[in-house]
Design a protein around this motif. Structure first.
Motif, mmCIF file in Angstrom:
data_model
loop_
_atom_site.group_PDB
_atom_site.id
_atom_site.type_symbol
_atom_site.label_atom_id
_atom_site.label_comp_id
_atom_site.label_asym_id
_atom_site.label_seq_id
_atom_site.Cartn_x
_atom_site.Cartn_y
_atom_site.Cartn_z
ATOM 1 N N GLN A 26 -13.781 -33.668 32.468
ATOM 2 C CA GLN A 26 -12.929 -34.901 32.290
ATOM 3 C C GLN A 26 -12.481 -34.690 30.610
ATOM 4 O O GLN A 26 -13.311 -34.139 29.808
ATOM 5 C CB GLN A 26 -14.125 -36.026 31.985
ATOM 6 N N LEU A 27 -11.204 -34.820 30.546
ATOM 7 C CA LEU A 27 -10.502 -34.680 28.998
ATOM 8 C C LEU A 27 -11.193 -35.609 28.227
ATOM 9 O O LEU A 27 -11.175 -36.757 28.479
ATOM 10 C CB LEU A 27 -8.964 -34.707 29.082
ATOM 11 N N SER B 32 -11.341 -33.882 37.410
ATOM 12 C CA SER B 32 -11.076 -32.865 38.512
ATOM 13 C C SER B 32 -12.439 -32.238 38.739
ATOM 14 O O SER B 32 -13.406 -32.054 38.154
ATOM 15 C CB SER B 32 -10.189 -31.836 38.292
ATOM 16 N N VAL B 33 -12.665 -31.919 40.196
ATOM 17 C CA VAL B 33 -13.938 -31.244 40.545
ATOM 18 C C VAL B 33 -13.233 -29.868 41.338
ATOM 19 O O VAL B 33 -12.574 -30.124 42.178
ATOM 20 C CB VAL B 33 -14.494 -31.865 41.538
ATOM 21 N N GLY C 93 -16.982 -24.363 38.234
ATOM 22 C CA GLY C 93 -15.567 -24.896 38.192
ATOM 23 C C GLY C 93 -15.028 -25.566 36.936
ATOM 24 O O GLY C 93 -13.833 -25.438 36.555
ATOM 25 N N ALA C 94 -15.796 -26.584 36.688
ATOM 26 C CA ALA C 94 -15.601 -27.438 35.544
ATOM 27 C C ALA C 94 -15.646 -26.698 34.154
ATOM 28 O O ALA C 94 -14.718 -26.970 33.292
ATOM 29 C CB ALA C 94 -16.658 -28.477 35.422
ATOM 30 N N MET C 95 -16.879 -25.806 34.017
ATOM 31 C CA MET C 95 -16.665 -24.858 32.905
ATOM 32 C C MET C 95 -15.519 -24.162 32.686
ATOM 33 O O MET C 95 -14.749 -23.835 31.578
ATOM 34 C CB MET C 95 -17.775 -23.986 33.017
ATOM 35 N N MET C 96 -15.060 -23.291 33.939
ATOM 36 C CA MET C 96 -13.852 -22.468 33.827
ATOM 37 C C MET C 96 -12.677 -23.407 33.438
ATOM 38 O O MET C 96 -11.598 -22.889 32.826
ATOM 39 C CB MET C 96 -13.719 -21.926 35.248
ATOM 40 N N THR C 97 -12.500 -24.553 33.856
ATOM 41 C CA THR C 97 -11.442 -25.471 33.785
ATOM 42 C C THR C 97 -11.218 -25.736 32.161
ATOM 43 O O THR C 97 -10.294 -25.392 31.484
ATOM 44 C CB THR C 97 -11.428 -26.723 34.320
ATOM 45 N N LEU D 291 -5.342 -24.984 41.476
ATOM 46 C CA LEU D 291 -6.403 -25.121 42.468
ATOM 47 C C LEU D 291 -6.515 -26.627 43.037
ATOM 48 O O LEU D 291 -6.179 -27.706 41.817
ATOM 49 C CB LEU D 291 -7.841 -25.079 42.215
ATOM 50 N N PRO D 292 -6.730 -27.229 44.150
ATOM 51 C CA PRO D 292 -6.788 -28.618 44.527
ATOM 52 C C PRO D 292 -7.892 -29.366 44.031
ATOM 53 O O PRO D 292 -9.182 -28.693 43.735
ATOM 54 C CB PRO D 292 -6.762 -28.671 45.952
ATOM 55 N N ASN D 293 -7.885 -30.635 43.498
ATOM 56 C CA ASN D 293 -9.008 -31.267 42.941
ATOM 57 C C ASN D 293 -9.628 -31.631 44.324
ATOM 58 O O ASN D 293 -9.339 -32.542 45.393
ATOM 59 C CB ASN D 293 -8.584 -32.677 42.379
ATOM 60 N N GLU D 294 -11.193 -31.004 44.326
ATOM 61 C CA GLU D 294 -11.768 -31.392 45.301
ATOM 62 C C GLU D 294 -12.676 -32.833 45.271
ATOM 63 O O GLU D 294 -13.795 -32.816 46.191
ATOM 64 C CB GLU D 294 -12.817 -30.121 45.720
#
Length: 288
Positions: A106-107, A236-237, A71-75, A248-251
């Protein structure tokens, strides 16, 4: 990035790594779903290269849940940012979350600047560090002023202030100033990975401080909805893949402990607890 409001999502199975697959093998097995969710500007081959680089730069990421890592990589991929590289655009942070090692997106401050320029509304945006020996003065009010003359001496002293400025295509502008104490207190209170050993706050404090003051000043800029949704992905996660990850919601769930270099769980230090209390005092009554 312009996404589809009702973009389809794909649940990421957890069984791969549980059966002994490495994260690299897992990524390869997920290629069909990855290809479907990738933006047109990024090929699966480039995505795989960036993924392998991230895993190599921080082996602890291989121990995170595959759902949160993917999920982080795709973001990062959909935002067009390369994580965990010297570019400082974005970071993948492992941390303990409800007994599991999760991966958080994280940005970085340079990634934030890139996204601001892509919005088309901002023609100039900068963030700077003010050192002890610099000449620096600022004033808010009806006639705001900002003056910074960097010292020419080799020894600049310690950082004491951080500030960010922007100019819009319509002639508007704005600036924000924060002291080092303000930055630390704000990070301790609002940054979910602040105390993590893998957090860029530990390795790139000045860059993260610049991001903090940039996010503050951009609250005063005329921003498009897409840009707001993009920067909302900071910290985000996600455990699903989508053609638009910003939908998508932040999980993320507040973790009880952060992960240190050995992977053990440590409680926040007394200094960090004190910083949180100080931040609450400084920002009482103010909206973040």
């Amino acid at each position: 990035m312009t996404g589809k409001i009702q973009a389809a999502t794909t649940k990421i199975p957890a069984s791969g790594t549980e059966k002994g697959m490495t994260m690299t093998e897992y990524v390869k097995a997920m290629q069909p779903a990855i290809k479907k969710a990738l933006p047109r500007v990024m090929t699966p081959e480039r995505f795989s290269r960036i993924t392998m680089t991230a895993l190599s730069n921080n082996p602890k990421l291989q121990e995170t849940t595959p759902q949160s890592f993917m999920g982080a990589m795709m973001t990062a991929a959909q935002l067009g940012l390369e994580p965990n590289t010297p570019l400082g655009q974005a970071y993948l942070i492992p941390f303990k979350n409800k007994g599991k090692l999760e991966c958080q997106f994280q940005l970085g401050y340079k990634g934030l600047i890139d996204l601001a320029y892509r919005s088309g509304e901002v023609i100039s945006i900068q963030a700077h560090t003010v050192y002890e020996k610099d000449e620096f003065d600022f004033e808010f009010g009806l006639e705001p002023k900002l003056k910074h003359i960097p010292t020419k001496e080799t020894s600049k002293g310690d950082p004491v202030w951080f500030y960010a400025v922007f100019n819009t295509k319509d002639g508007g502008y704005g600036f924000e100033v924060m002291s080092v104490e303000d930055i630390r207190a704000h990070a301790a209170k609002y940054s979910q990975s602040y105390s993590s050993s893998y957090s860029p706050w530990k390795t790139n404090f000045e860059e993260m401080a610049k991001k903090t003051v940039l996010k503050k000043v951009l609250k005063y800029a005329p921003l498009k909805t897409d840009f707001v949704r993009e920067i909302s992905q900071d910290e985000s996660v996600h455990t699903e893949l989508s053609e638009d990850m910003t939908n998508l919601p932040n999980e993320y769930i507040e973790p009880e402990y952060e992960v240190d270099q050995e992977g053990t769980a440590d409680e926040p230090s007394e200094a960090e607890k004190a910083a949180i209390l100080e931040s609450e005092r400084l920002e009482a009554g103010n909206e973040d």
